[in-house]
Design a protein around this motif. Structure first.
Motif, mmCIF file in Angstrom:
data_model
loop_
_atom_site.group_PDB
_atom_site.id
_atom_site.type_symbol
_atom_site.label_atom_id
_atom_site.label_comp_id
_atom_site.label_asym_id
_atom_site.label_seq_id
_atom_site.Cartn_x
_atom_site.Cartn_y
_atom_site.Cartn_z
ATOM 1 N N ARG A 185 -0.435 0.954 -5.826
ATOM 2 C CA ARG A 185 -1.609 0.664 -4.996
ATOM 3 C C ARG A 185 -1.766 1.818 -4.006
ATOM 4 O O ARG A 185 -0.891 2.064 -3.170
ATOM 5 N N GLY B 120 -7.228 2.159 -1.898
ATOM 6 C CA GLY B 120 -7.551 0.849 -2.448
ATOM 7 C C GLY B 120 -7.502 0.807 -3.958
ATOM 8 O O GLY B 120 -7.426 -0.254 -4.557
ATOM 9 N N VAL C 206 0.850 -1.198 0.000
ATOM 10 C CA VAL C 206 0.000 0.000 0.000
ATOM 11 C C VAL C 206 0.885 1.248 0.000
ATOM 12 O O VAL C 206 1.822 1.353 0.793
#
Ligand code: FES
Length: 100
Positions: A30, A34, A13
């Motif tokens: 990413r 999301g 992330v």
């Protein structure tokens, strides 16, 4: 045509990773929201590795000379060139698909 490239779990992330898709180097990101983004991997200025750049929800900043590129339009801040942006999505089973 969409191609499955990796699992979304392969992308930390807030970071990017570079992949080869149909012979093209693509940087996948990413986001904390999301969503995922896909752009050409090499910066058009001097080939900087955009997958290693800092991102927020809207831009990637090239790690070499800090040009910011819009992840939706591909345009550089200040109008100095642009990058290719590729449509991408995360499938229901967690694969990242990219269209070139
Ligand atoms: S190589 Fe990306 S801004 Fe120079």
């Amino acid at each position: 045509m969409s191609r499955p490239v990796c699992s979304v779990e392969d992308l930390p992330v807030g970071e990017g990773r570079a992949y080869v898709v149909d012979g093209e180097q693509v940087a996948l990101f990413r986001h904390r929201s999301g969503k995922v983004s896909a752009v050409q991997a090499a910066c058009p200025h001097a080939g900087g590795p955009l997958a290693d750049g800092q991102i927020d929800e809207t831009v990637v900043v090239c790690p070499l000379h800090l040009t910011a590129f819009d992840l939706t339009t591909g345009e550089a801040a200040g109008g100095e060139g642009s990058i290719a942006v590729h449509p991408c999505r995360v499938t229901a089973d967690g694969l990242v698909e990219v269209s070139l």
